[in-house]
Scaffold this motif. Sequence first.
Motif, mmCIF file in Angstrom:
data_model
loop_
_atom_site.group_PDB
_atom_site.id
_atom_site.type_symbol
_atom_site.label_atom_id
_atom_site.label_comp_id
_atom_site.label_asym_id
_atom_site.label_seq_id
_atom_site.Cartn_x
_atom_site.Cartn_y
_atom_site.Cartn_z
ATOM 1 N N HIS A 70 0.595 -1.140 -0.002
ATOM 2 C CA HIS A 70 0.066 0.026 0.030
ATOM 3 C C HIS A 70 0.849 1.217 0.067
ATOM 4 C CE1 HIS A 70 -2.978 2.905 1.043
ATOM 5 N NE2 HIS A 70 -2.049 3.515 1.814
ATOM 6 N N ASP A 72 0.699 5.366 -0.048
ATOM 7 C CA ASP A 72 -0.654 6.395 0.214
ATOM 8 C C ASP A 72 -0.548 7.364 -0.985
ATOM 9 O OD1 ASP A 72 -2.349 8.026 1.777
ATOM 10 O OD2 ASP A 72 -0.912 9.475 1.916
ATOM 11 N N GLU A 77 2.871 4.820 -6.253
ATOM 12 C CA GLU A 77 2.132 3.947 -7.137
ATOM 13 C C GLU A 77 2.841 3.829 -8.354
ATOM 14 O OE1 GLU A 77 -1.951 3.309 -7.124
ATOM 15 O OE2 GLU A 77 -2.158 3.206 -4.864
ATOM 16 N N GLY A 96 -2.865 -2.826 -2.731
ATOM 17 C CA GLY A 96 -4.136 -2.749 -1.892
ATOM 18 C C GLY A 96 -4.349 -1.569 -1.231
ATOM 19 N N SER A 97 -5.618 -1.481 -0.612
ATOM 20 C CA SER A 97 -5.680 -0.307 0.218
ATOM 21 C C SER A 97 -5.295 -0.780 1.754
ATOM 22 C CB SER A 97 -7.429 -0.157 0.517
ATOM 23 O OG SER A 97 -7.871 0.229 -0.832
ATOM 24 N N LEU A 98 -5.213 0.508 2.339
ATOM 25 C CA LEU A 98 -4.630 0.357 3.954
ATOM 26 C C LEU A 98 -5.784 -0.192 4.742
ATOM 27 C CD1 LEU A 98 -2.371 0.155 5.944
ATOM 28 C CD2 LEU A 98 -2.699 2.722 6.399
ATOM 29 N N ASP A 99 -6.073 -1.343 4.826
ATOM 30 C CA ASP A 99 -7.198 -1.892 5.691
ATOM 31 C C ASP A 99 -6.986 -3.297 6.045
ATOM 32 O OD1 ASP A 99 -7.581 -3.749 3.384
ATOM 33 O OD2 ASP A 99 -9.154 -2.523 2.685
ATOM 34 N N LEU A 102 -5.582 -5.835 3.520
ATOM 35 C CA LEU A 102 -4.244 -5.940 3.112
ATOM 36 C C LEU A 102 -3.315 -6.580 4.073
ATOM 37 C CD1 LEU A 102 -2.071 -4.319 1.228
ATOM 38 C CD2 LEU A 102 -1.673 -2.884 3.212
ATOM 39 N N HIS A 202 -7.958 10.005 8.423
ATOM 40 C CA HIS A 202 -7.275 8.825 8.429
ATOM 41 C C HIS A 202 -5.859 9.092 9.157
ATOM 42 C CE1 HIS A 202 -9.748 5.649 7.066
ATOM 43 N NE2 HIS A 202 -10.375 6.647 6.441
ATOM 44 N N ALA A 262 -4.118 8.631 -0.836
ATOM 45 C CA ALA A 262 -5.523 7.800 -0.281
ATOM 46 C C ALA A 262 -5.990 7.990 0.968
ATOM 47 C CB ALA A 262 -4.937 6.214 -0.580
ATOM 48 N N ALA A 266 -9.879 9.216 1.176
ATOM 49 C CA ALA A 266 -10.808 8.617 2.264
ATOM 50 C C ALA A 266 -11.331 9.612 3.405
ATOM 51 C CB ALA A 266 -10.132 7.433 2.893
ATOM 52 N N ARG A 284 -9.172 10.423 -6.175
ATOM 53 C CA ARG A 284 -7.650 10.025 -5.901
ATOM 54 C C ARG A 284 -7.220 10.516 -7.552
ATOM 55 N NH1 ARG A 284 -3.918 5.123 -4.945
ATOM 56 N NH2 ARG A 284 -2.278 5.971 -3.768
#
Length: 371
Positions: A70, A72, A77, A96-99, A102, A202, A262, A266, A284
């Motif tokens: 991930h 941000d 990226e 992937g997303s920071l969740d 992941l 976040h 990201a 969010a 984004r």
Amino acid sequence: MTPSEVLDRLRREPDVDAPDLVAVDATDRLLLDTAGDALAGGARVVVVDDAYGALTLGAVAAGATDVRVHQDLLVGERALALNAGRTGLAGRYRPGSLDAGLLDGATLVLARAPKGLDALRELTELTAAAAGPDVVLLVGGRVKHMTLGMNGVLGAGFTEVSATLARQKSRVLVARGPRAGVRSTFPRCRHDAALDLDVCAHGAAFAGTRVDEGTRLLLAALPGAAPGARTALDLGCGTGVLAAALARARPDLAVTATDQSAAAVASARATLARAGLGRVAVLRDDAAGSLPDDSVDLVVCNPPFHVGAALVTAAADRLFTAAARVLRPGGELWAVWNNRLPHRAALRRLVGPTRAAAHDRRYTVSVSTGR
């Protein structure tokens, strides 16, 4: 190709460049060396905020076969993708997303130390809650930017926290033993009484739930901005405060908010949803790249003045150039910036005629008219 050979091929492209800015630094190398045995032993690896791909591609070159990442920043990226192609390692990692998804089942997490403790806190909570019970979290950074507060944040999520010896002015914090019952507490929201707005953030969002003084100065000036505007862009929107103010004050204005972070996107979506302003489009995007030329009447912007720890103007200049491109002729860019910075000349050169609309001892709000 060895990890060292991979790192030697990495570039910052497409990010801004300036003296002393590099694609790979001593912290990247120390993190990879600290993780060496685990990488070669088949660890399930998660990489967080790998600036340009050094950690991700270095891990793959060292033998890791299950690498999730991930970043941000969107520019990160894109730099990773370019560097993966440059080194023949495209398709060897999963973004992937920071969740929780992941971190699910991860046994090794590699992360660059973030600027703020809240970003580290969010990562710590997610890792302790979702990764495997034997997970090791390695957080690396420059010694001068690391604080004892980081140990405390890691200690809230893990039973064992230690530090490596310093090498080339970098150090790695090592966290083991995730505590039971840890859950993510993000995004966090705080009511700003002066704005009558719940600001949500976040961990990695700039300024968190606080509204900085430059933004407040710009907000106070915005009632005079482009009175005939039908479309507006909050460029580099952060937590969405400017977009929320515009949308709430001018219901007929079509507002779009963009940011390459990201966490910011969010956060802005959470702020706007909480304010009942779901009609604002939040994207984004890097420097409004997805918006067409000559499509916006009003742009508002509180640009960054740091790239990493370096004080440079290139990041702001990219946003000013983007504003000039998307503004219709006669449209207005309202920006706020620190008085120390030479932005007035850049705005005149990149956007058009520029005047000061407000100022205090630290900040200037400028109005630039598109050509």
